[in-house]
Design a protein around this motif. Sequence first.
Motif, PDB file in Angstrom:
ATOM      1  N   UNK A 116       0.706  17.436  -7.976  1.00 55.15           N
ATOM      2  CA  UNK A 116       0.299  18.827  -8.031  1.00 55.15           C
ATOM      3  C   UNK A 116       0.584  19.406  -6.660  1.00 55.15           C
ATOM      4  N   UNK A 117       0.828  20.639  -6.643  1.00 55.65           N
ATOM      5  CA  UNK A 117       1.155  21.271  -5.378  1.00 55.65           C
ATOM      6  C   UNK A 117      -0.065  21.264  -4.466  1.00 55.65           C
ATOM      7  N   UNK A 118       0.003  20.437  -3.417  1.00 54.42           N
ATOM      8  CA  UNK A 118      -1.133  20.410  -2.492  1.00 54.42           C
ATOM      9  C   UNK A 118      -0.780  21.013  -1.147  1.00 54.42           C
ATOM     10  N   UNK A 133       0.837  -1.200   0.000  1.00 54.39           N
ATOM     11  CA  UNK A 133       0.000   0.000   0.000  1.00 54.39           C
ATOM     12  C   UNK A 133       0.868   1.244   0.000  1.00 54.39           C
ATOM     13  N   UNK A 134       1.891   1.234   0.825  1.00 51.30           N
ATOM     14  CA  UNK A 134       2.745   2.410   0.938  1.00 51.30           C
ATOM     15  C   UNK A 134       3.368   2.773  -0.398  1.00 51.30           C
ATOM     16  N   UNK A 135       3.927   1.796  -1.057  1.00 51.26           N
ATOM     17  CA  UNK A 135       4.617   2.108  -2.310  1.00 51.26           C
ATOM     18  C   UNK A 135       3.629   2.487  -3.404  1.00 51.26           C
ATOM     19  N   UNK A 136       2.472   1.862  -3.392  1.00 50.88           N
ATOM     20  CA  UNK A 136       1.488   2.200  -4.425  1.00 50.88           C
ATOM     21  C   UNK A 136       0.978   3.618  -4.233  1.00 50.88           C
ATOM     22  N   UNK A 137       0.848   3.988  -2.975  1.00 52.30           N
ATOM     23  CA  UNK A 137       0.372   5.333  -2.691  1.00 52.30           C
ATOM     24  C   UNK A 137       1.395   6.357  -3.150  1.00 52.30           C
ATOM     25  N   UNK A 138       2.642   6.089  -2.841  1.00 53.84           N
ATOM     26  CA  UNK A 138       3.693   7.014  -3.269  1.00 53.84           C
ATOM     27  C   UNK A 138       3.730   7.110  -4.785  1.00 53.84           C
ATOM     28  N   UNK A 139       3.628   5.945  -5.428  1.00 51.15           N
ATOM     29  CA  UNK A 139       3.689   5.936  -6.890  1.00 51.15           C
ATOM     30  C   UNK A 139       2.524   6.739  -7.465  1.00 51.15           C
ATOM     31  N   UNK A 140       1.349   6.557  -6.895  1.00 48.94           N
ATOM     32  CA  UNK A 140       0.182   7.299  -7.364  1.00 48.94           C
ATOM     33  C   UNK A 140       0.389   8.802  -7.198  1.00 48.94           C
ATOM     34  N   UNK A 141       0.806   9.168  -6.007  1.00 48.79           N
ATOM     35  CA  UNK A 141       0.994  10.591  -5.728  1.00 48.79           C
ATOM     36  C   UNK A 141       2.090  11.189  -6.606  1.00 48.79           C
ATOM     37  N   UNK A 142       3.119  10.411  -6.851  1.00 48.56           N
ATOM     38  CA  UNK A 142       4.213  10.913  -7.690  1.00 48.56           C
ATOM     39  C   UNK A 142       3.706  11.209  -9.099  1.00 48.56           C
ATOM     40  N   UNK A 143       2.793  10.381  -9.559  1.00 48.88           N
ATOM     41  CA  UNK A 143       2.256  10.595 -10.900  1.00 48.88           C
ATOM     42  C   UNK A 143       1.338  11.804 -10.951  1.00 48.88           C
ATOM     43  N   UNK A 144       0.667  12.039  -9.830  1.00 49.56           N
ATOM     44  CA  UNK A 144      -0.284  13.160  -9.782  1.00 49.56           C
ATOM     45  C   UNK A 144       0.300  14.333  -9.039  1.00 49.56           C
TER      46      UNK A 144
END
Lengths: 225, 225
Positions: free
Chosen positions: A208-210, A195-206
């Motif tokens: 945007x400055x949050x 889960x951790x790595x998938x989340x990072x990968x997802x966020x890295x792809x998206x």
Amino acid sequence: MHTTLPDRVIARLVGYRRLLEQLHGDGVVYVFSHSLAQLCGVTAAQVRRDVMELAMLGNPAKGYRVEELLSRIVAIMDPPHAQKAVLAGAGRLGSALVSYFNEWSPKLKIVGVFDSAPSKIQSVVHGHTCRPLSELSRIVRRQKVDVGIISVPAEAAADVAARMIEAGVKGILNFAPVKFDVPGDVYVEQADLTVAIERVAYMARHCVDRDPRNAEGAASGAVSE
Amino acid sequence: MHTTLPDRVIARLVGYRRLLEQLHGDGVVYVFSHSLAQLCGVTAAQVRRDVMELAMLGNPAKGYRVEELLSRIVAIMDPPHAQKAVLAGAGRLGSALVSYFNEWSPKLKIVGVFDSAPSKIQSVVHGHTCRPLSELSRIVRRQKVDVGIISVPAEAAADVAARMIEAGVKGILNFAPVKFDVPGDVYVEQADLTVAIERVAYMARHCVDRDPRNAEGAASGAVSE
DNA sequence: TAGTGTGAAGCCATTCACAGCG
DNA sequence: CGCTGTGAATGGCTTCACACTA
């Protein structure tokens, strides 16, 4: 004081403690909420709230006494007598965890390492002889172990967890990518690396400055707020 | 649909996907929210909410089409082209992570393993030749890597993170027990095992039943409040 | 009738904002 | 003054509850 602190608070206390130990070692006597906050990556208001949970008072002119704050956190976080843990699953991850916790969590003592693979049994994992899973229950019961660490494959995790719980473990750190339901008095922390790595990968792809308070200049001087 | 899904949702989607893949493999065609919920350890309402995020409709009589639900999740979670990652810190934990992610996250490809210790350089870690940290930046830039995994000691973590970010990494999975501040467009996921184990240990010591829907057996009447 | 879709309510955790004080 | 202590406001996530539908 709360009967049991919320887990988010616990996580931050661990961070504060690390920092406070360092400051204390450096001879710092007082610390302001905003300094501590900056060092721990939280807001000053958050620090003050957390300190409030500890029922401790600071001094508007000097901040919080480092030693006092530290000792309060230690009093809450550290067990009165050394706490024991068992680890099931002596694969690569499992044995890395044994050495990691041996080194970095001296207050928690691993008293047993278990695996089901005959090839692993009797091998020595960072100072612990690996035993068959069938002995887990006996060891847990006899040594009154109350923490279990699960690093077995997903298919085996539920069974291992059941054994641990049945033997009396009250907290489980689960690295297997499955959830199991447990009695209400047992706490399970999911440490699902998938889960951790998938989340990072997802966020890295998206990316945007949050961040609301954007302001790069961490390097610049004062925190003008 | 949201520009970027909240991270809690992402975590659950990973869980749903795992289950759905299994169901699909077993030839199951439809699934109800409460079945999926039970299997994933969440509530049925939660599942329905999450499905709503996916802008997908179910059928009151049969539930959700497994295949459709799965493909929507995959479409969101899986990168269009294989995503690359680098890992810094080839100690015990680091090398266990390399093999773990190689095995369990086929969509994420580790393209570089780095360490600062001369003794590690050139050694082969589960198929990856370990390189000096000084080369990290070049590799990240040249291969357009956007995920970094940090498993170096706490003291070195901030420096490594800075290198990664400066080279263009957008997501970091950080196993070191420190926080660093980052530009707003970089996502950092803390995977602090120290915090995890301390939290479990704390909860295990304070084991009181904190499950609301505990139900029957003892007590008097309905849950009055 | 049992399950979905979803506005509304509830619940926490965090942040704001300001009184009080050294 | 600047910082602490804290009630009040905010915001996000989760759950409830119920109209709607196959």
